[in-house]
Design a protein around this motif. Structure first.
Motif, mmCIF file in Angstrom:
data_model
loop_
_atom_site.group_PDB
_atom_site.id
_atom_site.type_symbol
_atom_site.label_atom_id
_atom_site.label_comp_id
_atom_site.label_asym_id
_atom_site.label_seq_id
_atom_site.Cartn_x
_atom_site.Cartn_y
_atom_site.Cartn_z
ATOM 1 N N TYR A 110 -23.846 -7.174 -64.282
ATOM 2 C CA TYR A 110 -24.979 -7.651 -63.479
ATOM 3 C C TYR A 110 -24.884 -9.169 -63.292
ATOM 4 C CZ TYR A 110 -29.778 -8.371 -61.893
ATOM 5 O OH TYR A 110 -30.879 -8.732 -61.161
ATOM 6 N N PHE A 243 -38.707 -17.658 -52.511
ATOM 7 C CA PHE A 243 -38.734 -16.194 -52.445
ATOM 8 C C PHE A 243 -37.322 -15.628 -52.577
ATOM 9 C CE2 PHE A 243 -42.717 -16.732 -49.624
ATOM 10 C CZ PHE A 243 -43.455 -17.086 -50.740
ATOM 11 N N THR A 244 -36.651 -16.054 -53.623
ATOM 12 C CA THR A 244 -35.278 -15.620 -53.872
ATOM 13 C C THR A 244 -35.261 -14.179 -54.368
ATOM 14 O OG1 THR A 244 -34.811 -17.876 -54.533
ATOM 15 C CG2 THR A 244 -33.189 -16.199 -55.156
ATOM 16 N N HIS A 245 -34.462 -13.354 -53.727
ATOM 17 C CA HIS A 245 -34.309 -11.984 -54.219
ATOM 18 C C HIS A 245 -32.940 -11.821 -54.848
ATOM 19 C CE1 HIS A 245 -35.070 -7.786 -54.754
ATOM 20 N NE2 HIS A 245 -33.992 -7.460 -54.074
ATOM 21 N N VAL A 246 -32.931 -11.334 -56.079
ATOM 22 C CA VAL A 246 -31.689 -11.187 -56.828
ATOM 23 C C VAL A 246 -31.512 -9.716 -57.162
ATOM 24 C CG1 VAL A 246 -30.445 -11.880 -58.903
ATOM 25 C CG2 VAL A 246 -32.067 -13.463 -57.845
ATOM 26 N N ARG B 16 -41.338 -8.507 -46.451
ATOM 27 C CA ARG B 16 -40.163 -9.036 -45.759
ATOM 28 C C ARG B 16 -39.915 -8.134 -44.550
ATOM 29 N NH1 ARG B 16 -36.921 -12.395 -49.320
ATOM 30 N NH2 ARG B 16 -37.428 -12.054 -51.505
ATOM 31 N N ASP B 18 -37.646 -8.092 -42.335
ATOM 32 C CA ASP B 18 -36.279 -7.616 -42.071
ATOM 33 C C ASP B 18 -35.836 -6.518 -43.037
ATOM 34 O OD1 ASP B 18 -36.552 -9.657 -43.882
ATOM 35 O OD2 ASP B 18 -34.607 -10.582 -43.486
ATOM 36 N N MET B 19 -36.674 -6.210 -44.039
ATOM 37 C CA MET B 19 -36.310 -5.121 -44.938
ATOM 38 C C MET B 19 -37.055 -3.829 -44.603
ATOM 39 S SD MET B 19 -33.933 -5.985 -46.982
ATOM 40 C CE MET B 19 -33.948 -4.907 -48.425
ATOM 41 N N ARG B 62 -37.371 -0.388 -56.067
ATOM 42 C CA ARG B 62 -36.902 -1.030 -54.844
ATOM 43 C C ARG B 62 -37.957 -1.966 -54.249
ATOM 44 N NH1 ARG B 62 -32.630 1.939 -52.724
ATOM 45 N NH2 ARG B 62 -32.723 0.640 -50.879
ATOM 46 N N PRO B 64 -39.475 -4.805 -55.224
ATOM 47 C CA PRO B 64 -39.249 -6.256 -55.134
ATOM 48 C C PRO B 64 -38.401 -6.675 -53.938
ATOM 49 C CG PRO B 64 -39.036 -5.563 -57.398
ATOM 50 C CD PRO B 64 -39.168 -4.306 -56.577
ATOM 51 N N GLY B 65 -37.576 -5.771 -53.437
ATOM 52 C CA GLY B 65 -36.762 -6.078 -52.263
ATOM 53 C C GLY B 65 -37.561 -6.120 -50.977
ATOM 54 N N ASN B 68 -42.270 -10.554 -50.181
ATOM 55 C CA ASN B 68 -41.971 -11.971 -50.051
ATOM 56 C C ASN B 68 -42.352 -12.737 -51.312
ATOM 57 O OD1 ASN B 68 -40.723 -13.257 -47.916
ATOM 58 N ND2 ASN B 68 -42.418 -12.779 -46.525
ATOM 59 N N PHE B 69 -41.585 -12.531 -52.354
ATOM 60 C CA PHE B 69 -41.802 -13.236 -53.613
ATOM 61 C C PHE B 69 -40.421 -13.431 -54.225
ATOM 62 C CE2 PHE B 69 -45.724 -10.875 -52.982
ATOM 63 C CZ PHE B 69 -46.727 -11.707 -53.471
ATOM 64 N N ASP B 70 -40.329 -14.275 -55.254
ATOM 65 C CA ASP B 70 -39.118 -14.258 -56.058
ATOM 66 C C ASP B 70 -39.025 -12.870 -56.673
ATOM 67 O OD1 ASP B 70 -38.368 -16.869 -55.607
ATOM 68 O OD2 ASP B 70 -39.430 -17.661 -57.352
ATOM 69 N N GLY B 71 -37.794 -12.344 -56.765
ATOM 70 C CA GLY B 71 -37.667 -10.992 -57.299
ATOM 71 C C GLY B 71 -36.359 -10.779 -58.012
ATOM 72 N N LEU B 72 -36.406 -10.007 -59.075
ATOM 73 C CA LEU B 72 -35.197 -9.682 -59.828
ATOM 74 C C LEU B 72 -35.121 -8.165 -59.953
ATOM 75 C CD1 LEU B 72 -32.954 -11.355 -61.310
ATOM 76 C CD2 LEU B 72 -34.251 -11.009 -63.415
ATOM 77 N N HIS B 73 -34.199 -7.594 -59.186
ATOM 78 C CA HIS B 73 -33.985 -6.146 -59.190
ATOM 79 C C HIS B 73 -32.820 -5.900 -60.128
ATOM 80 C CE1 HIS B 73 -31.925 -2.609 -57.057
ATOM 81 N NE2 HIS B 73 -33.026 -2.101 -57.556
#
Lengths: 396, 282
Positions: A110, A243-246, B16, B18-19, B62, B64-65, B68-73
């Motif tokens: 990961y 709004f970073t997506h990881v 978001r 575009d998602m 899914r 968090p994807g 519109n926030f910081d997200g950790l998937h």
């Protein structure tokens, strides 16, 4: 909020707590102090022999520096917590041994895929499975390389003494930050528990690096792009409004998931490989002794490089033209230099505490007409100077 | 009291574009719970920049994807372990973990109980649809006895976990369970959970007609909701019922609301104690 090792307040604290000078300390302690000097302020781990003293030292020292020590429920949780902390901007580390390293492989992958800087210390012990828990070994050479699934690059650093461990862990942190990648630190149970002289330097002698942060909105919106052409994207941290997506799933340059477009996956995974491949100057490191006129070459690493050097010195005294090559960054293997050295010798010996692992990397770069021989020992007892010397004489 | 904004307003502010569209099947309850959560955030006036969504693997993970926030998937079951590192090193951030029942109670069970034991400051929004929806309807550790899944074609023979009950026992500060049609109670519970220190959990029984209902003679969401009405009992009523009548029922309501110190506060105290013991501070 982020506690950086290079802040004036922290430098003052480091000077106050760890006075420069010579200390008699365990390899594990040297790793921990090196990590503190490197700027590590978050540690999450799970106790396991022979790595536990690293956790204990960090648990004692980190609160003094305002940092964080967490004992997690297992090794899976440890590396997960580290990755979380890395995304808020902290330099992070954990230490484990074989069985724990196996558990960490999931999230090591990961970290590769999400390009999260971290340092993972694997104090190698005799395996497979529980094996000889208190005994050292070098059997995780390829686990470090290929332990997690899928195509992935990895950087692994391996020191040869307590003093070396102090400096090499700092180098491991610098590589992780500079290339935004996890770095495996291949230590072993013997060096970990050996007490020897370690010189703690003044803070000023330690050069530390921090990851690139985005310089503008545009860079921040492409956390997996390549704006500078070096393959290393700046890392936007959580809580900065980007709004970073990881995700560990295949993602586009903007971080959003796209697992259906073949080109997106191809582009991402090849760029992560290119990032490591094209920045060899950041991490490539090896030591050479008497290689100029050598006819026989000993290639060794980690703890075994020490008796190997002893054997080479003794053989030289006997008039045998033998040299020693010690990769310090073992992954990616310093193949080009190995190829050059391999052309000049008629025999290559590879002593290591396993049944033949680094020798397979050596083999890829040495011609068939060169005699290639492993010097292997397992059971938890290190190779001796005599054992390696005997093999050198045998091919002389 | 809450001001009911139109769904469009909520969508445009928090999703978001575009998602979209989401991956959720017709009749799925995840979209509703997502809306409850976004309305709760909006109603509380929380700062969008200071919330991180974390998740593991599964349909609900899914989410968090899409926001519109910081997200950790992250990896399957590990969301709360990742959250521990984020929250501790940046206590300003509010963490929302969007999790599924398999993610929470099976592969992530150990991380779940230990996050609660530590009283990690996090709000878990739990989608419980009694099945592994994403992989096609296998039985989960929440599947009630006798119900079918692709891996228990003759009916589940194991006992199910009561996730909310587990959270109460492990020491969570706030635990509530509703079904997706408890709209107001759901939003209010999420608001309460988001406002509290420590570990908070709001579990939703959420329909999965495609992977779960279809195999259990409930092909549509309305059928599943009618079934929920049949099997759920409000907490106040359940307290007066004899145990044998509660057999096979699921209690809904607010189970616990307490104020034990959270992990962040405990750690900050610990650092102070360390400095006192070093003789650096009084």
């Amino acid at each position: 909020m982020i506690i950086r090792g290079d802040e004036p307040e922290q430098i003052k604290l480091l000077r106050k707590l760890y006075k420069p000078g010579n200390y008699f300390m365990q390899g594990n302690e040297a790793v921990a102090y090196g990590a503190l000097f490197a700027g590590c302020r978050f540690y999450a781990g799970y106790p396991i022999t022979p790595s536990s003293e690293i956790a204990e030292t960090m648990a004692r020292e980190l609160p003094k520096l305002g940092g964080y020590y967490l004992q997690m429920e297992d090794e899976i949780g440890s590396i997960a917590a580290m990755i979380g902390a890395s995304w808020t901007g902290f330099k992070v580390m954990t230490a484990t041994a074989g069985p724990g390293f196996s558990l960490m492989q999931e999230n090591l992958g990961y970290a590769v895929m999400t390009e999260t800087p971290l340092v993972l210390v694997d104090v190698q012990r005799s395996g497979p499975s529980t094996g000889q828990a208190t005994k050292g070994a070098q059997g995780d050479f390829f686990q470090a390389r290929w332990g997690t699934h899928g195509d992935h690059p990895i950087v692994a650093v391996s020191p040869t003494s307590g003093q070396d461990a102090f400096w090499e862990i700092i180098r491991a942190f610098n590589i992780a930050e500079r290339l935004r990648t996890p770095v495996v630190f291949l230590f072993d149970g013997i060096l970990a528990h050996t007490r020897e002289l370690v010189k703690i330097p003044d803070v000023d002698e330690v050069k530390i690096t921090y990851r690139k942060l985005p310089q503008n909105e545009e860079e921040a919106k492409l956390p997996f792009g390549d704006p500078h052409g070096d393959g290393v994207p700046p890392m936007p941290l959580f809580g900065h409004g980007y709004f970073t997506h990881v995700t560990g799933s295949t993602h586009k340059e903007n971080g959003l998931r796209d697992v259906y477009t073949p080109e997106v996956h191809d582009r991402l995974v090849r760029r992560i490989h290119r990032k490591i491949e094209q920045n060899r100057h950041v991490y490539e490191k090896y030591e050479e002794h008497f290689t100029d006129d050598a006819e026989i070459l000993v290639v060794s690493w980690g703890v075994t490089a020490r008796p190997a050097l002893g054997a080479v010195l003794k053989a030289r005294r006997e008039g045998i033209k033998v040299g020693l090559f010690v990769p310090k960054t073992v992954h990616p293997f310093p193949g080009e230099r190995m190829r050059e050295l391999g052309k000049r010798v008629r025999a290559v010996l590879v002593p290591e505490m396993n049944l033949g692992q680094m020798i397979l990397e050596v083999q890829r770069f040495v011609n068939d007409d060169v005699l290639l021989k492993g010097v292997n020992k397992i059971g938890g007892v290190p190779l001796t100077v005599e054992e390696i010397l005997r093999e050198i004489r045998g091919v002389a | 009291m809450m001001y009911l904004k139109s769904a469009y307003e909520i969508r445009d502010k928090y999703l978001r574009k575009d998602m979209l569209p989401t991956i959720f099947c017709p009749g799925c309850g995840i979209g509703s719970v997502l809306q409850f959560t976004l309305r709760a955030i909006d109603d509380l006036g929380l700062n969008q920049d200071e919330i991180v969504w974390v998740s593991g693997i599964g349909c609900s993970s899914r989410v968090p994807g899409f926001v519109n926030f910081d997200g950790l998937h992250t990896t399957h079951g590990r969301a709360l372990a990742f959250a521990t590192g984020i929250k501790l090193t940046n206590p300003n951030l509010k963490i929302i973990a969007f999790m599924g029942d398999g993610d929470t109670a099976a592969i992530g069970g150990n991380h779940f109980i230990h996050a609660i034991r530590r009283n990690l400051d996090v709000t878990v929004i739990l989608i419980n649809n009694f099945t592994y929806g994403m992989t096609g309807g296998q039985v989960a550790p929440t599947t009630l006895k006798g119900l079918r899944g692709t891996t228990a074609p003759y009916g589940q023979f194991e006992n199910p976990f009561d996730i909310a009950g587990l959270a109460v026992a492990a020491g969570a500060n706030y635990v509530a369970r509703w079904t997706v049609f408890n709209y107001l109670q759901g939003i209010n519970s999420i608001k309460k959970a988001l406002s509290k220190e420590g570990f908070t959990l709001v579990e939703f029984l959420s329909p999965c007609p495609v992977s779960f209902g279809r195999r259990n003679r409930m092909k549509t969401a309305p059928e599943l909701i009618r079934w929920y009405q049949k099997i759920t009992v409000p907490l106040a009523k359940a307290k007066k019922m004899p145990p044998e009548e509660l057999e096979g029922k699921i209690v809904i309501g607010e189970f616990v609301d307490r104020d034990r110190p959270g992990l962040v506060r405990e750690y900050q105290e610990y650092i102070k104690r360390a400095k006192r013991m070093m003789g650096w501070e009084q």
